[in-house]
Design an enzyme around this catalytic site. Structure first.
Site, short mmCIF file in Angstrom:
data_model
loop_
_atom_site.label_atom_id
_atom_site.label_comp_id
_atom_site.label_asym_id
_atom_site.label_seq_id
_atom_site.Cartn_x
_atom_site.Cartn_y
_atom_site.Cartn_z
N TYR A 125 0.86 -1.17 0.04
CA TYR A 125 0.03 -0.14 0.04
C TYR A 125 0.97 1.32 -0.14
O TYR A 125 0.29 2.38 0.01
CB TYR A 125 -1.01 0.19 1.10
CG TYR A 125 -1.97 -1.03 1.22
CD1 TYR A 125 -1.64 -2.26 1.19
CD2 TYR A 125 -3.55 -0.53 1.05
CE1 TYR A 125 -2.85 -3.60 1.15
CE2 TYR A 125 -4.49 -1.68 0.83
CZ TYR A 125 -3.87 -3.00 0.86
OH TYR A 125 -4.99 -3.84 0.82
N LYS A 172 3.69 -14.55 5.33
CA LYS A 172 4.26 -15.37 4.12
C LYS A 172 5.83 -15.43 4.05
O LYS A 172 6.53 -15.28 3.01
CB LYS A 172 3.51 -14.99 2.70
CG LYS A 172 3.56 -15.91 1.72
CD LYS A 172 2.54 -17.24 1.85
CE LYS A 172 2.66 -18.16 0.68
NZ LYS A 172 2.04 -19.36 0.86
N ASP A 206 -1.91 -18.34 4.32
CA ASP A 206 -3.04 -19.09 3.50
C ASP A 206 -3.37 -20.19 4.73
O ASP A 206 -4.79 -20.40 4.71
CB ASP A 206 -2.22 -19.92 2.44
CG ASP A 206 -0.90 -20.33 2.71
OD1 ASP A 206 -0.23 -19.85 3.56
OD2 ASP A 206 -0.32 -20.82 1.61
N ASP A 230 -5.80 -6.33 5.44
CA ASP A 230 -7.01 -6.00 4.76
C ASP A 230 -7.99 -7.17 4.36
O ASP A 230 -8.92 -7.16 4.67
CB ASP A 230 -6.38 -5.20 3.56
CG ASP A 230 -7.54 -4.40 2.76
OD1 ASP A 230 -8.94 -4.39 2.95
OD2 ASP A 230 -7.18 -3.94 1.31
#
Ligand code: NAD
Length: 336
Positions: A125, A172, A206, A230
């Site tokens: 972002y 991740k 995930d 988000d």
């Protein structure tokens, strides 16, 4: 004591939702002196094309606290999102989104009680993107130790202050070993300061999503970089009843802005139809922030009671009431 709070009605359904929230907050024993400020497309003309006039920012800086209705961001051209600009200009680095099941609300899950702490200033972002030739584009993901440690500390301090027992860092780092690796390392560094007081663990994003839909009861406070935050916060909002009931707060060192997760729902503007729950629960978050946990709990309980009774709720919750009548029912609970 009277609290001076900046009140930004916003546009679309914002003004009716803010009005409903103002009435509910005034039905607690806390006294407010509302400093009403307007932002968004409706005020652009009077402000030389600026949808976020400097005096609005000055008001939030001076008061330290704002309650904000949603503001429309026109697609394409136009101006940059007022919502994003506010967070950046005021350094509101922490986005707090609690997701708690509401009794009486038909959802696939019961007893969800999670708190999402999302980093609000960097990651993808940061908006650093460029074309590489005609047929490729690059977006740069920024993760810094300073911002990662700051958001991790916010999550742990929130856990301590609100009687929560565990913080889970979501990342991740198995793939983005440097950027997400730094986020995870920063969370571990901060976690060491809370050893013995608040449990700490981490999950790959995930796997986190799968675990949340299978066994949400295993989790408590989640801390995430901007993009995962988000996405996962909307997933959690969906688990507890959707956007109409999801409150939020953007918190920085010098100021805090409380606003619902949802947007301005322009198609319902002026129709007395939109659900005020998310905005009212954002007001309850503001009460906690100002040091009124008992009053915040009373507001949350009153909202839950009215929803559980199921007679004065808005269309999206299956009820016949409008925004104002929903708020009236909550006020009546608080006054009894
Ligand atoms: P939205 O949240 O306004 O609406 C999405 C869907 O949810 C719509 O079907 C809407 O009718 C419904 N909905 C939303 N809030 C509701 C409520 N309180 N009660 C009942 N139903 C509700 O999202 P959108 O349509 O993508 O965005 C509309 C505008 O809002 C856009 O300009 C967007 O940029 C802006 N927006 C602002 C904020 C903010 O001010 N923080 C946040 C998100 C979107």
């Amino acid at each position: 004591m009277t609290y001076r709070v900046t009140l930004i009605p916003g546009d679309g359904t914002g003004p009716e939702l803010t009005e409903a929230t103002r009435r509910v907050l005034e039905a607690t024993s806390v006294e407010f002196d509302w400093d009403v400020q307007h932002a968004g497309t409706d005020v652009m003309e009077q402000n030389g094309g600026n949808p976020l006039p400097e005096h609005v920012l000055d008001s939030i800086r001076a008061n330290g606290t704002a309650l904000k209705g949603p503001i429309t961001t026109p697609i394409g051209g136009g101006f940059r999102s007022v919502n994003v600009t506010l967070r950046q200009v005021l350094g509101l680095y922490a986005n707090l989104r609690p997701g708690r099941s509401i009794k009486g609300l038909q959802t696939r899950y019961e007893d969800v009680d999670l708190v999402i702490v999302r980093e609000n200033t960097e990651d993808l972002y940061a908006g650093i993107e460029h074309m590489v030739g005609r047929d490729a584009a690059e977006s740069i993901k920024i993760i810094t130790r300073e911002a990662s440690e700051r958001i991790a500390r916010f999550a742990f301090e929130y856990a301590v202050a609100n009687g929560r027992h565990k913080v889970t860092a979501v990342h991740k780092a198995n793939i983005m070993k440097l950027s997400d690796g730094l986020f995870l390392e920063s969370c571990r560094t901060v976690a060491a300061d809370y050893d013995g007081r608040i449990e700490f663990e981490d999950r790959i994003v995930d796997n986190m999503c799968m675990q949340l839909v299978q066994k949400p009861e295993l989790y408590d406070v989640l801390v995430l970089p901007n993009l995962y935050g988000d996405i996962v916060s909307d997933l959690v909002a969906g688990m507890v009843g959707g956007l109409g009931v999801a409150p939020g707060a953007n918190i920085g060192l010098d100021a805090a802005v409380f606003e619902p997760v949802h947007g301005s729902a322009p198609k319902y503007a002026g129709l007395d139809k939109a659900n005020p729950t998310a905005m009212i629960l954002s007001g309850a978050l503001m009460l906690r922030h100002l040091g009124y946990p008992t009053e915040a709990q009373r507001v949350e309980d009153a909202v839950r009671d009215v929803i559980a009774a199921g007679v004065a709720t808005t269309y999206d919750l299956g009820g016949p009431a409008g925004t104002a009548a929903f708020a009236d029912a909550i006020v009546a609970r608080l006054e009894n």
